[in-house]
Each structure stands twice: as structure tokens, then as C-alpha cells.
Write an enzyme that holds these catalytic residues in place. Structure first.
Site, short mmCIF file in Angstrom:
data_model
loop_
_atom_site.label_atom_id
_atom_site.label_comp_id
_atom_site.label_asym_id
_atom_site.label_seq_id
_atom_site.Cartn_x
_atom_site.Cartn_y
_atom_site.Cartn_z
N GLY A 20 0.80 -2.38 4.08
CA GLY A 20 1.34 -1.02 4.14
C GLY A 20 2.47 -0.96 5.14
O GLY A 20 3.65 -1.01 4.78
N SER A 21 2.11 -0.91 6.43
CA SER A 21 3.14 -0.74 7.45
C SER A 21 4.08 -1.93 7.54
O SER A 21 5.27 -1.74 7.79
CB SER A 21 2.53 -0.40 8.80
OG SER A 21 1.31 -1.06 8.97
N PHE B 247 -7.17 4.48 7.50
CA PHE B 247 -5.81 4.70 7.99
C PHE B 247 -4.95 3.45 7.83
O PHE B 247 -5.46 2.34 7.94
CB PHE B 247 -5.83 5.09 9.48
CG PHE B 247 -6.70 6.28 9.76
CD1 PHE B 247 -6.22 7.57 9.63
CD2 PHE B 247 -8.04 6.10 10.11
CE1 PHE B 247 -7.04 8.67 9.86
CE2 PHE B 247 -8.87 7.19 10.34
CZ PHE B 247 -8.37 8.48 10.22
N GLY B 248 -3.67 3.66 7.61
CA GLY B 248 -2.73 2.55 7.65
C GLY B 248 -2.35 2.29 9.10
O GLY B 248 -2.67 3.08 10.00
N GLY B 249 -1.70 1.18 9.33
CA GLY B 249 -1.13 0.90 10.65
C GLY B 249 -2.11 0.49 11.74
O GLY B 249 -1.78 0.52 12.92
N ASP C 299 -4.56 3.73 -2.27
CA ASP C 299 -5.71 4.02 -1.41
C ASP C 299 -6.20 5.44 -1.65
O ASP C 299 -5.52 6.41 -1.33
CB ASP C 299 -5.30 3.87 0.06
CG ASP C 299 -5.14 2.40 0.43
OD1 ASP C 299 -6.12 1.65 0.26
OD2 ASP C 299 -4.04 2.02 0.85
N GLY D 70 -5.62 -4.57 5.36
CA GLY D 70 -5.61 -3.94 6.67
C GLY D 70 -4.98 -4.80 7.75
O GLY D 70 -5.45 -5.89 8.03
N GLY D 71 -3.89 -4.30 8.32
CA GLY D 71 -3.27 -4.98 9.45
C GLY D 71 -2.64 -6.32 9.11
O GLY D 71 -2.42 -7.15 10.01
N SER E 286 0.84 -1.19 0.00
CA SER E 286 0.00 0.00 0.00
C SER E 286 0.88 1.25 0.00
O SER E 286 1.61 1.51 0.95
CB SER E 286 -0.90 0.02 1.24
OG SER E 286 -1.47 1.31 1.36
C1 DX5 Z 1 -6.88 1.32 4.95
C2 DX5 Z 1 -6.31 1.07 3.58
C3 DX5 Z 1 -5.21 0.08 3.60
C4 DX5 Z 1 -4.01 0.49 4.39
C5 DX5 Z 1 -3.23 -0.74 4.74
O1 DX5 Z 1 -7.98 2.13 4.84
O2 DX5 Z 1 -7.33 0.59 2.72
O3 DX5 Z 1 -4.85 -0.27 2.27
O4 DX5 Z 1 -3.20 1.41 3.74
O5 DX5 Z 1 -2.21 -0.39 5.62
P1 DX5 Z 1 -1.70 -1.40 6.73
O6 DX5 Z 1 -1.14 -2.60 6.01
O7 DX5 Z 1 -0.65 -0.63 7.45
O8 DX5 Z 1 -2.87 -1.76 7.59
ZN ZN Z 2 -6.66 -0.27 0.73
#
Ligand code: DX5
Ligand code: ZN
Length: 215
Positions: A195-196, A141-143, A33, A174-175, A6
Site C-alpha cells: 500500500g504505502s 490500517f495501512g502504513g 481491503d 502489511g508493511g 493495496s
Molecule cells: C491492513 C491491510 C493491508 C494494508 C497494506 O489491514 O490488510 O492490505 O492496506 O498497507 P501497507 O502496505 O501500507 O502496510
Molecule cells: Zn489487505
């Protein structure tokens, strides 16, 4: 496992470097995103950034629209070269029409489901979906931390896909981390967004490698 980093977690001051890292890695897709501050309580980035990523990306782009009335922008994402486009179940009044329109523009059509949305609700449009995106966090949000119930949703969705004789892909977003990716793979997930887990790693290329070969 196909890994879709992401780009929300990328370093926007070094965007080209991070796109290049993904190009050189085992990742399968670029996950983009798009948040409007209305459907979700956050604003991410829009067309100028997608255009910059598109210029350097050597792998398909997977855009996840967390916006109200996504139909208005589908054509622009097609024109920018996006290959996979997902819209949210919760944001579409005429989901069948939205998915058909995405396919007619030459893209893979996906529907994204919030954590509270039961997979059964998309049974009647499953044949219009090239992929389904199961949200394992509340979008915005990420993370954030993984909601374990998503694993059962993947299993239920996999059974629905098989019952209809389809080859719809299952993407989880997500996560996602090194632990839950294995359980997701066993449950039937084909693609994971990360993402993270990728961009906070000391070695992002290796993180993508580990996620890809999770089993
Ligand atoms: C959340 C986004 C995800 C996010 C994933 O709304 O749709 O794509 O960036 O990030 P992580 O992997 O850190 O949860
Ligand atoms: Zn996403």
C-alpha cells in the site's frame, strides 16, 4: 514476485487515475481491503467502490475481507467479478465450509492469518486453499511497520505446502517495503501486498517494478 497494490492507500479523489496506473504497471492484482469496524478497528469501503474499481480494472481483483461472518457477502463479491477472495481464520467458525463456498462460486479461495495465528492451525484445510495470506501487521490500517516473525511463518507454511504436495500460493500483507520483500521472496512468498510503499512513492509505477524484480 507478484505485486498486489493495496487500493486502501490510493487517492479516492482520483481513483480512476490510480486504477489506470496499476493497469499500466507490472502489478499482478488489485488488493481490495474490506473492513467492517467490528473485526478490525477501522471501516474502509464497500460495494460501490469495489464496483467502480471493477469497471476500470484490467487485472484480477484480490479482496481481503476483514469482516465478521464473511459468508454473508461472498456471493456479492463473486458477482462483482472478484477473482481472489480471502476470509480471516479468526472470523470463521466453519472455515472449511467458507473456503469450499468461495471455490464453488468460481473464485480462488484464501485464508488470512493474523500475526498471532500459527500456520499449523490451517493444516487440515490447506487443500481447500488456493492461497494463504500471512498478515505481517495487525489488520486494520495501512502504513504500519512489518512484524519480522512473518518471515518464519512463510517458511513454515511453504514447508507444509510442499509436504502435502500442493501448489497453494503464499501472499504477505502489511508493511512490505523494498528491503523485506527480498527476504520474503527467499522464504517462499509468491505475492506481496503493498500500500504505502507503492502509493507514497514519487513514482508508483517504478515502485511496483522494483518490488516485482526484488531479487
Ligand atoms: C491492513 C491491510 C493491508 C494494508 C497494506 O489491514 O490488510 O492490505 O492496506 O498497507 P501497507 O502496505 O501500507 O502496510
Ligand atoms: Zn489487505
Amino acid at each position: 514476485m507478484i505485486v498486489a497494490p493495496s487500493m486502501l492507500s490510493a487517492d479516492f479523489g482520483n481513483l480512476q487515475r490510480d486504477v489506470e496506473m496499476v493497469n499500466q504497471s507490472e502489478a499482478g492484482l488489485f488488493h481490495l481491503d474490506i473492513m467492517d469496524g467490528v473485526f478490525v478497528p477501522n471501516i474502509s469501503y464497500g460495494f460501490p467502490v469495489v464496483k467502480s474499481i471493477a469497471k476500470a480494472a484490467k487485472k484480477p481483483m484480490d479482496a481481503h475481507l476483514m469482516i465478521v461472518d464473511p459468508d454473508r457477502y461472498v456471493k456479492q463479491f463473486a458477482d462483482l467479478g472478484v477473482s481472489y477472495l480471502s476470509v480471516h481464520y479468526e472470523a470463521c467458525t466453519h472455515l472449511h465450509r467458507s473456503l469450499t463456498n468461495i471455490r464453488n462460486l468460481g473464485m480462488k479461495a484464501g485464508v488470512a492469518l493474523n500475526p498471532h495465528t500459527h500456520v499449523q492451525l490451517i493444516e487440515d484445510v490447506l487443500d481447500c486453499c488456493d492461497f494463504v495470506l500471512i498478515m505481517s501487521v495487525n489488520p486494520g490500517f495501512g502504513g504500519q511497520s512489518f512484524i519480522p516473525r512473518a518471515v518464519e511463518k512463510v517458511r513454515q507454511l511453504k514447508a507444509m505446502i510442499q509436504a502435502q504436495g500442493l501448489n497453494t500460493l503464499i501472499e504477505v500483507d502489511g508493511g512490505v517495503n523494498f528491503e523485506n520483500v527480498k527476504i520474503l521472496a527467499q522464504a517462499g512468498a509468491d505475492i506481496v501486498v503493498a500500500g504505502s510503499t507503492v502509493f507514497s512513492a514519487a513514482d508508483p509505477t517504478n515502485a511496483i517494478h522494483q518490488l516485482t524484480h526484488c531479487l
